[in-house]
Design a protein around this motif. Structure first.
Motif, PDB file in Angstrom:
ATOM      1  N   MET A   2      60.005  21.407 -16.978  1.00 61.83           N
ATOM      2  CA  MET A   2      59.708  22.776 -17.406  1.00 61.83           C
ATOM      3  C   MET A   2      60.204  22.968 -18.840  1.00 61.83           C
ATOM      4  N   LEU A   3      59.288  23.238 -19.749  1.00 62.46           N
ATOM      5  CA  LEU A   3      59.653  23.451 -21.140  1.00 62.46           C
ATOM      6  C   LEU A   3      60.136  24.885 -21.342  1.00 62.46           C
ATOM      7  N   ASN A   4      61.257  25.031 -22.053  1.00 63.03           N
ATOM      8  CA  ASN A   4      61.816  26.339 -22.366  1.00 63.03           C
ATOM      9  C   ASN A   4      61.810  26.528 -23.883  1.00 63.03           C
ATOM     10  N   TYR A   5      61.023  27.483 -24.365  1.00 67.05           N
ATOM     11  CA  TYR A   5      60.963  27.799 -25.790  1.00 67.05           C
ATOM     12  C   TYR A   5      61.751  29.072 -26.059  1.00 67.05           C
ATOM     13  N   VAL A   6      62.542  29.074 -27.123  1.00 70.72           N
ATOM     14  CA  VAL A   6      63.250  30.285 -27.519  1.00 70.72           C
ATOM     15  C   VAL A   6      62.816  30.679 -28.928  1.00 70.72           C
ATOM     16  N   PHE A   7      62.462  31.952 -29.103  1.00 75.82           N
ATOM     17  CA  PHE A   7      62.177  32.522 -30.422  1.00 75.82           C
ATOM     18  C   PHE A   7      63.490  33.091 -30.943  1.00 75.82           C
ATOM     19  N   TRP A   8      63.975  32.543 -32.057  1.00 73.97           N
ATOM     20  CA  TRP A   8      65.273  33.018 -32.554  1.00 73.97           C
ATOM     21  C   TRP A   8      65.390  32.835 -34.054  1.00 73.97           C
ATOM     22  N   ASN A   9      66.004  33.803 -34.681  1.00 78.09           N
ATOM     23  CA  ASN A   9      66.523  33.710 -36.040  1.00 78.09           C
ATOM     24  C   ASN A   9      67.590  34.794 -36.116  1.00 78.09           C
ATOM     25  N   ASN A  10      68.743  34.479 -36.662  1.00 74.81           N
ATOM     26  CA  ASN A  10      69.792  35.505 -36.699  1.00 74.81           C
ATOM     27  C   ASN A  10      69.546  36.550 -37.773  1.00 74.81           C
ATOM     28  N   LYS A  11      68.455  36.379 -38.535  1.00 75.98           N
ATOM     29  CA  LYS A  11      68.043  37.406 -39.497  1.00 75.98           C
ATOM     30  C   LYS A  11      67.024  38.330 -38.833  1.00 75.98           C
ATOM     31  N   GLY A  12      67.178  39.626 -39.009  1.00 81.46           N
ATOM     32  CA  GLY A  12      66.240  40.592 -38.455  1.00 81.46           C
ATOM     33  C   GLY A  12      64.961  40.680 -39.278  1.00 81.46           C
ATOM     34  N   GLY A  13      63.905  41.209 -38.667  1.00 83.67           N
ATOM     35  CA  GLY A  13      62.671  41.491 -39.379  1.00 83.67           C
ATOM     36  C   GLY A  13      61.778  40.297 -39.634  1.00 83.67           C
ATOM     37  N   THR A  14      62.015  39.173 -38.949  1.00 83.73           N
ATOM     38  CA  THR A  14      61.199  37.983 -39.189  1.00 83.73           C
ATOM     39  C   THR A  14      59.994  37.901 -38.253  1.00 83.73           C
ATOM     40  N   GLY A  15      59.859  38.874 -37.354  1.00 89.42           N
ATOM     41  CA  GLY A  15      58.678  38.923 -36.499  1.00 89.42           C
ATOM     42  C   GLY A  15      58.803  38.152 -35.195  1.00 89.42           C
ATOM     43  N   LYS A  16      60.033  37.949 -34.732  1.00 88.14           N
ATOM     44  CA  LYS A  16      60.233  37.174 -33.502  1.00 88.14           C
ATOM     45  C   LYS A  16      59.485  37.775 -32.322  1.00 88.14           C
ATOM     46  N   THR A  17      59.682  39.069 -32.093  1.00 89.87           N
ATOM     47  CA  THR A  17      59.129  39.695 -30.899  1.00 89.87           C
ATOM     48  C   THR A  17      57.612  39.784 -30.958  1.00 89.87           C
ATOM     49  N   SER A  18      57.062  40.134 -32.101  1.00 90.89           N
ATOM     50  CA  SER A  18      55.606  40.229 -32.210  1.00 90.89           C
ATOM     51  C   SER A  18      54.962  38.859 -32.015  1.00 90.89           C
ATOM     52  N   ILE A  39      61.532  32.550 -24.236  1.00 88.22           N
ATOM     53  CA  ILE A  39      62.676  33.456 -24.323  1.00 88.22           C
ATOM     54  C   ILE A  39      62.663  34.126 -25.691  1.00 88.22           C
ATOM     55  N   ASP A  40      62.700  35.456 -25.694  1.00 93.07           N
ATOM     56  CA  ASP A  40      62.826  36.212 -26.940  1.00 93.07           C
ATOM     57  C   ASP A  40      64.275  36.666 -27.080  1.00 93.07           C
ATOM     58  N   THR A  41      64.783  36.650 -28.302  1.00 90.10           N
ATOM     59  CA  THR A  41      66.186  36.992 -28.546  1.00 90.10           C
ATOM     60  C   THR A  41      66.293  38.059 -29.627  1.00 90.10           C
ATOM     61  N   ASN A  42      67.500  38.579 -29.748  1.00 92.08           N
ATOM     62  CA  ASN A  42      67.748  39.543 -30.825  1.00 92.08           C
ATOM     63  C   ASN A  42      68.291  38.810 -32.052  1.00 92.08           C
ATOM     64  N   PRO A  43      68.266  39.446 -33.227  1.00 97.57           N
ATOM     65  CA  PRO A  43      68.740  38.779 -34.446  1.00 97.57           C
ATOM     66  C   PRO A  43      70.266  38.780 -34.524  1.00 97.57           C
ATOM     67  N   SER A  44      70.885  37.895 -33.770  1.00 98.29           N
ATOM     68  CA  SER A  44      72.342  37.784 -33.774  1.00 98.29           C
ATOM     69  C   SER A  44      72.706  36.415 -33.245  1.00 98.29           C
ATOM     70  N   PHE A  45      73.988  36.157 -33.141  1.00 95.64           N
ATOM     71  CA  PHE A  45      74.472  34.968 -32.438  1.00 95.64           C
ATOM     72  C   PHE A  45      75.556  35.400 -31.461  1.00 95.64           C
ATOM     73  N   SER A  46      75.285  36.515 -30.798  1.00 97.40           N
ATOM     74  CA  SER A  46      76.222  37.054 -29.812  1.00 97.40           C
ATOM     75  C   SER A  46      76.263  36.145 -28.591  1.00 97.40           C
ATOM     76  N   ASN A  97      65.060  24.169 -24.570  1.00100.79           N
ATOM     77  CA  ASN A  97      65.023  22.827 -25.148  1.00100.79           C
ATOM     78  C   ASN A  97      64.195  22.770 -26.431  1.00100.79           C
ATOM     79  N   ARG A  98      63.508  23.877 -26.754  1.00107.48           N
ATOM     80  CA  ARG A  98      62.748  23.926 -27.999  1.00107.48           C
ATOM     81  C   ARG A  98      62.930  25.282 -28.678  1.00107.48           C
ATOM     82  N   LEU A  99      63.059  25.236 -30.000  1.00108.34           N
ATOM     83  CA  LEU A  99      63.332  26.434 -30.795  1.00108.34           C
ATOM     84  C   LEU A  99      62.151  26.732 -31.712  1.00108.34           C
ATOM     85  N   ILE A 100      61.680  27.975 -31.667  1.00113.95           N
ATOM     86  CA  ILE A 100      60.673  28.469 -32.599  1.00113.95           C
ATOM     87  C   ILE A 100      61.387  29.399 -33.565  1.00113.95           C
TER      88      ILE A 100
END
Length: 339
Positions: A1-17, A164-171, A182-185
């Motif tokens: 099972m592949l798990n992709y996470v959308f992440w950047n600790n900077k806000g406004g980069t369009g992760k959620t969209s 997985i969608d994340t917020n712009p942080s490293f909390s 296992n994979r980062l977008i």
């Protein structure tokens, strides 16, 4: 099972969209695949989109799910774990899932959702304190980090792919999300702060170029690897919203080239951090979605189901041009082809 996470600790980069459109398009193009979307963000914007968006009661529907017992969200699941954080209780993670297509007919029926929750912010201090508790013979940090992994282990045979969608942080809850993947977008913007954000991302996740050896001992990478856990690999760098930055003489174009050069250098020095061996294989360019994006997200609507022409959003009439809509679909398809 592949798990992709959308992440950047900077806000406004369009992760959620990007996450919303990518998940929907992938599920639509692969109707036999079972897809799980997880919203690890206290703002829960991804969940609101799946449940209807601004104009179709997405917020109200999300509040309805959060008002159930058990609370059908990531916050509800974490609430279950807090009283006994270092042991795995008897539970079914399916009790916390939502079928978004029952609320929003635009969503493919092969998607399930573990919704986001503002409770995450309230829970963060408690979770972080627990992760740093000293208990002989127990790696308390890894026990906390594995909360989401524990949940996914229950349904590993029921889903083919997880986003997985994340917020712009490293909390701490963001670290839980990233450790599960296992994979980062990695979406970036065409500005110098995004270039710094890429450098920061590799420091935070992979422990690269830390200012002192003091930090290395406590870094995310060190703690994860000491527990024999692997780090996610960068799979896509999405240069997002570049329309307004086009032009060979543009300073923004120079920044984009610098980002590519930085990524290329990292591929050469640390190839194990990437699923691709050249910048061309891993970078996708996404032009600004403009009005088409505004309408899609207001309606909780994937681009491929959204009509063109004059539409009503709230009390406003707006025009969605068909060629712009098709450009948006093509951009998302460029991402989906790499999954």
């Amino acid at each position: 099972m592949l798990n992709y996470v959308f992440w950047n600790n900077k806000g406004g980069t369009g992760k959620t969209s990007l996450a919303f459109q990518t998940i929907c398009r992938y599920a639509f193009q692969n109707p036999t695949m079972r897809v799980l979307a997880i919203d690890v963000c206290p703002q829960a914007n991804l969940s609101e989109l799946f449940l209807g968006g601004l104009d179709n009661n997405g917020s109200r529907n999300l509040l309805e799910r959060q008002g159930l017992v058990p609370r059908c969200s990531i916050g509800g699941y974490f609430q279950l774990r807090l009283p006994a954080p270092f042991t795995t209780p008897t539970f079914s993670i399916r009790d916390y899932f939502t079928k978004p297509s029952t609320y929003n007919s635009n969503i493919p029926t092969n998607i399930d959702l573990l919704a986001g929750d503002p409770l995450l912010e309230l829970q963060a201090n408690a979770i972080n304190t627990l992760a740093n508790t000293q208990i002989p013979g127990t790696d308390t940090w890894i026990e906390i980090i594995d909360w989401l992994k524990d949940a996914l282990d229950q349904v590993r045979d029921e889903y083919d792919i997880v986003f997985i969608d994340t917020n712009p942080s490293f909390s701490i809850y963001t670290q839980i999300a990233i450790s599960t993947a296992n994979r980062l977008i990695l979406p970036v913007m065409a500005d110098d702060s995004s270039r710094r954000a890429i450098q920061n991302a590799f420091s935070l996740v992979y422990g690269l170029k830390l200012p002192s050896d003091i930090y290395s001992k406590y870094s995310f990478a060190t703690k994860l690897e000491s527990a024999n856990r692997s780090l996610p690999q960068v799979h896509i760098v999405a240069k997002n919203r570049i329309t307004q930055y086009m032009g060979s003489a543009s300073a923004y174009a120079a920044v984009l080239r610098s980002i590519e050069e930085d990524v290329s250098s990292l591929i050469h020095s640390n190839p194990e951090m990437f699923t691709f061996s050249s910048v061309k294989q891993g970078i996708v360019e996404i032009r600004d979605f403009q009005t088409t994006g505004v309408v899609a997200f207001a309606r909780g609507c994937p681009f491929y189901t959204q009509p063109s022409g004059k539409l009503t959003i709230g009390t406003q009439r707006v025009q969605v041009k068909e060629d712009y809509r098709q450009n948006c679909i093509d951009a998302i398809d460029d991402i989906v082809k790499k999954l």
